[in-house]
Scaffold this active site. Structure first.
Site, short mmCIF file in Angstrom:
data_model
loop_
_atom_site.label_atom_id
_atom_site.label_comp_id
_atom_site.label_asym_id
_atom_site.label_seq_id
_atom_site.Cartn_x
_atom_site.Cartn_y
_atom_site.Cartn_z
N ARG A 233 0.80 -1.28 0.05
CA ARG A 233 -0.08 0.08 -0.18
C ARG A 233 0.99 1.22 0.01
NH1 ARG A 233 -3.86 -1.08 3.96
NH2 ARG A 233 -2.49 -0.15 5.66
N TYR B 150 -10.36 25.84 -4.83
CA TYR B 150 -10.92 24.98 -6.10
C TYR B 150 -12.42 24.55 -5.01
CZ TYR B 150 -11.51 20.43 -8.20
OH TYR B 150 -11.97 19.25 -8.93
N ASP C 12 -2.28 25.50 -3.26
CA ASP C 12 -2.51 24.45 -4.34
C ASP C 12 -1.88 25.32 -5.52
OD1 ASP C 12 -3.71 23.34 -6.64
OD2 ASP C 12 -5.69 23.25 -5.63
N LYS D 149 -3.88 17.06 -13.89
CA LYS D 149 -3.90 18.11 -14.96
C LYS D 149 -2.54 18.17 -15.35
CE LYS D 149 -7.79 19.22 -13.17
NZ LYS D 149 -7.97 20.16 -11.79
C1 LIG Z 1 -8.67 19.66 -10.74
C2 LIG Z 1 -8.24 20.65 -9.22
C3 LIG Z 1 -8.06 19.88 -8.06
C4 LIG Z 1 -8.47 18.54 -7.98
O1 LIG Z 1 -7.70 17.54 -8.78
P1 LIG Z 1 -8.49 16.09 -8.99
O2 LIG Z 1 -7.47 15.29 -9.25
O3 LIG Z 1 -9.66 16.40 -10.09
O4 LIG Z 1 -9.26 15.70 -7.67
C5 LIG Z 1 -7.42 20.61 -7.31
N1 LIG Z 1 -7.12 22.08 -7.26
C6 LIG Z 1 -7.18 22.55 -8.56
C7 LIG Z 1 -7.06 23.95 -8.71
C8 LIG Z 1 -7.60 22.06 -9.55
O5 LIG Z 1 -7.90 22.52 -11.09
#
Ligand SMILES: *Cc1c(COP(=O)(O)O)cnc(C)c1O
Length: 382
Positions: free
Chosen positions: A48, A101, A174, A199
């Site tokens: 894990r 987000y 973030d 992303k």
């Molecule tokens: C898409 C996104 C997230 C979340 O990512 P996931 O992998 O879709 O859970 C967090 N912060 C930002 C700024 C995002 O664009």
């Protein structure tokens, strides 16, 4: 031995696999230990926590983030919520940027409050002193997202991190827009850097993953313990895909950034467009901070249309043929959304003077994307 036993025993490979360019994708929940002593001596004993592909990815992300430790999570959202949980306890106060987000906001409002954490939201345009003026004795963590992924305010991460540190408050950024490459939160004084690898790092709209990076040994340990305590795990195939994406991140991002700016400059000159929210455009909100802190731009930005009805906005989106309509970004393809319904939960009211749209400019030819946008703007204006 009977055949049924031989079929269980057969096919185990004891020798090391051949050396390939990328790490082997080791699939395994069970890890076989070499002897009885190793069962309890702290040797990695269970899959894990990760195997070859996950460890390869964590090492590479450590390089990207300039971090001592990186943990992986099954989505970007999980990385955000886990990093927040790793450092908070009941009775703490949390400050979160209002442009965060949206699912992170839901987590703070619905889950953290249930566990006795107080949450307040602050204006993304506040400087270090402005944010810290909202902190009290119980404030433990400040969450930043820069730029906001719908409204594109750039935060002064260095100033907020320095003010926070002087009061013993932690900062978490973030950094999905910066993808770990265009901006380095840890180098600017932030304590934890999170990104949705879903992303740009993965880059092909087909894998969910997130990472949280830190350098302070106590935070590295807290993130690691949080992963173990919550039982997070990332599949080896997914880790392999993320590592594969990382190899071409710089090349793809340069092209996304260049094409995005070409489309943004063109949009700024169209009569149907009021403003373009692209931090790399001179005069755009946050441009000076962007120019000071970032080495480039990605393909995600916003623009504001001259006032028009929601039906007109829908007609514009439906007229697009090269831009998909979808809530993500960072893949090779172009995407478009309208944003206004998502801004309703915000504490600080914002009025852009017209409908706010967001584009992700992919790897297609910018000329083709511009032609697609032009005919869709005709539908909006006509
Ligand atoms: C898409 C996104 C997230 C979340 O990512 P996931 O992998 O879709 O859970 C967090 N912060 C930002 C700024 C995002 O664009």
């Amino acid at each position: 031995m009977d055949e049924e036993t031989r079929l269980i025993r057969a096919g185990h490979i004891d020798r090391l696999p051949a050396q390939t360019v990328s790490p082997p994708v080791q699939r395994g929940s069970t890890v076989l230990l070499p002897n009885a002593k190793a069962l309890y001596d702290g040797t990695l004993g269970y899959g894990r926590a990760g195997l070859s592909a996950q460890f390869g990815l964590m090492d590479a992300l450590g390089e990207l983030e300039g971090a001592r430790g990186v943990q992986l999570f099954p989505s970007g959202l999980a990385a955000m919520t886990a990093a927040i949980m790793a450092v908070l306890k009941a009775g703490d106060h949390l400050l979160v940027v209002d442009s965060v987000y949206r699912p992170v906001r839901y987590f703070c409002d619905q889950v953290l409050r249930r566990f006795g954490v107080a949450v307040d939201y602050y204006d993304p345009r506040l400087d270090g002193a402005g944010v810290l003026a909202l902190a009290g004795p119980a404030t433990r963590l400040i969450v930043l997202e820069s730029p906001g992924s719908l409204t594109f305010e750039i935060q002064d991460v260095a100033a907020i991190a320095a003010s926070a540190r002087s009061k013993g408050v932690l900062t978490l950024v973030d950094n999905t827009w910066g993808a770990g490459l265009l901006f380095k939160p840890l180098a600017h004084g932030a304590d934890i850097s999170v990104q949705a690898l879903t992303k740009y790092v993965c880059g092909h709209s087909d894998v969910f993953m997130g990472s949280a990076a830190a350098s302070d040994p106590a935070l590295v340990a807290a993130l690691k313990a949080c992963v173990a305590d919550h039982g997070w795990s990332v599949a080896p195939e997914d880790a392999y895909q993320a590592l594969r994406g990382l190899r071409t991140l710089a090349t793809r991002l340069a092209r996304h950034g260049e094409s995005g700016l070409t489309v943004a400059r063109w949009l700024a000159e169209q009569p149907e467009v009021l403003t373009v929210l692209h931090p790399a455009l001179p005069g755009a909100p946050g441009h000076d901070l962007w120019a000071r802190d970032y080495s480039g731009a990605c393909g995600l930005f916003g623009f504001v249309l001259r006032p028009g009805t929601p039906e007109k906005v829908e007609a514009l989106l439906d007229a697009l043929t090269l831009f998909g309509l979808g809530f993500s970004w960072g893949g090779f393809e172009s995407l478009a959304i309208s944003c206004d319904p998502q801004l309703k939960k915000r504490i600080i009211p914002i009025d852009h003077g017209g409908p706010l749209m967001r584009l992700h400019v992919g790897l297609e030819s910018p000329d083709d994307l511009i032609a697609d946008l032009r005919q869709a703007l005709d539908v909006y204006g006509g």
